[in-house]
Design a protein around this motif. Structure first.
Motif: not given
Length: 299
Positions: A184, A186, A190, A193-194, A197, A199, A237-241
């Protein structure tokens, strides 16, 4: 002749922990196999035998058990992050922690009791978490995922030399046992605030993408299928993961048509001999554009 101490690490391998969460009459299981590896300023134990900077491996086993009680196990990745951060921040001599986890899946027994389970097949979910005091690296994966397409696979036009005897085929069984790891983007830097994911959802989505690509690819080679599977995980895969890298190892589980002619029987792509060895082994990495390869070629 002089010598220099190189990279070292030590830890507790394969601590089995089963966490039961009781929600009234309905129980939930997490079944993990946890391996801890630590490194840092521990040269003295190798050079002079001083254990002053060495946290006993028995303590690591106890920590796994205690953390399972104190924090529960939300996911393999979350549990690995808790352990890695604890070991690095609790001991000044420890600079880097790597936690490897295998998760064994259980399904509810069909009777509906809420407390009876059946172990699911040979497939194993994996997670590897590393922490160096600043950044995390989270690698998820799956092993033992056996898949088979009974058609939509060909193999022809390959190179030949005096030792080539394999006939070309325009229709074959394609089967493999997927060993996949994905890293990942991530890294935990950050701030609050971030958040990390989700999991479990990210793992399920990646596993689904692997299966969808295997099923949906008309394959002229297992290498082509490998690239399709890795690409599907990265792109799905998505932006947060977000997934930056996928490493796949795909043994070609060969299925050969059985020779039934001696028995006066025609075999029209119906009966196969499944050969367990030797087997072709196809391995490769698929990267998001601009990402750096970090996963090792072998596990």
């Amino acid at each position: 002749m002089t010598t220099t101490l190189g990279q070292t690490q030590y830890g507790k391998a394969e601590t089995r922990v089963v966490r039961v969460t009781r929600d009234g009459a309905t129980h939930h299981l997490k079944d993990l196999n946890v391996s801890v590896a630590l490194s840092g300023a521990m040269e003295a134990v190798h050079l002079s035998g001083s254990n002053a900077a060495v946290l006993p491996t028995d303590t690591m086993k106890n920590t796994v058990m205690a953390f399972a009680k104190k924090y529960g196990i939300a996911s393999a990745e979350d549990f690995g992050l808790l352990l890695a951060r604890h070991f690095v921040t609790a001991q000044t001599s420890i600079h880097h922690a790597r936690i490897r986890i295998e998760e064994y899946a259980w399904e509810r027994a069909p009777g509906g009791s809420g407390h009876s389970f059946v172990r699911r097949g040979g497939e194993v979910r994996t997670a590897e978490v590393a922490f160096d005091g600043e950044r995390c690296q989270v690698v998820a994966g799956v092993t033992g995922l056996v898949v088979l397409n009974s058609t939509d696979s060909e193999f022809w036009g390959f190179a030949r030399d005096p030792y080539t005897t394999l006939p070309e085929t325009r229709d074959r069984i394609l089967a493999t046992e997927v060993d996949a790891r994905w890293r990942y983007a991530w890294d935990g830097t950050d701030g609050t605030d971030t958040p990390a994911p989700g999991w479990d959802d990210a793992w399920a989505r990646a596993r689904g993408d692997l299966l969808a690509a295997f099923e949906g690819t008309y394959s002229y080679s297992l290498q082509q299928t490998l690239y399709a599977m890795g690409s599907r995980v990265v792109e799905g895969s998505t932006a947060d993961a977000a997934v930056d890298e996928v490493r796949l190892s795909l043994p070609n589980r060969h299925h050969f048509l059985a020779d039934l002619a001696p028995f006066g029987l025609a075999n029209e792509d119906e009966v196969y001999f499944a050969a367990d060895r030797p087997y072709g082994l196809i391995e490769g990495t698929v990267l998001r554009d601009g990402a750096e390869a970090r996963l090792p070629v072998t596990g």
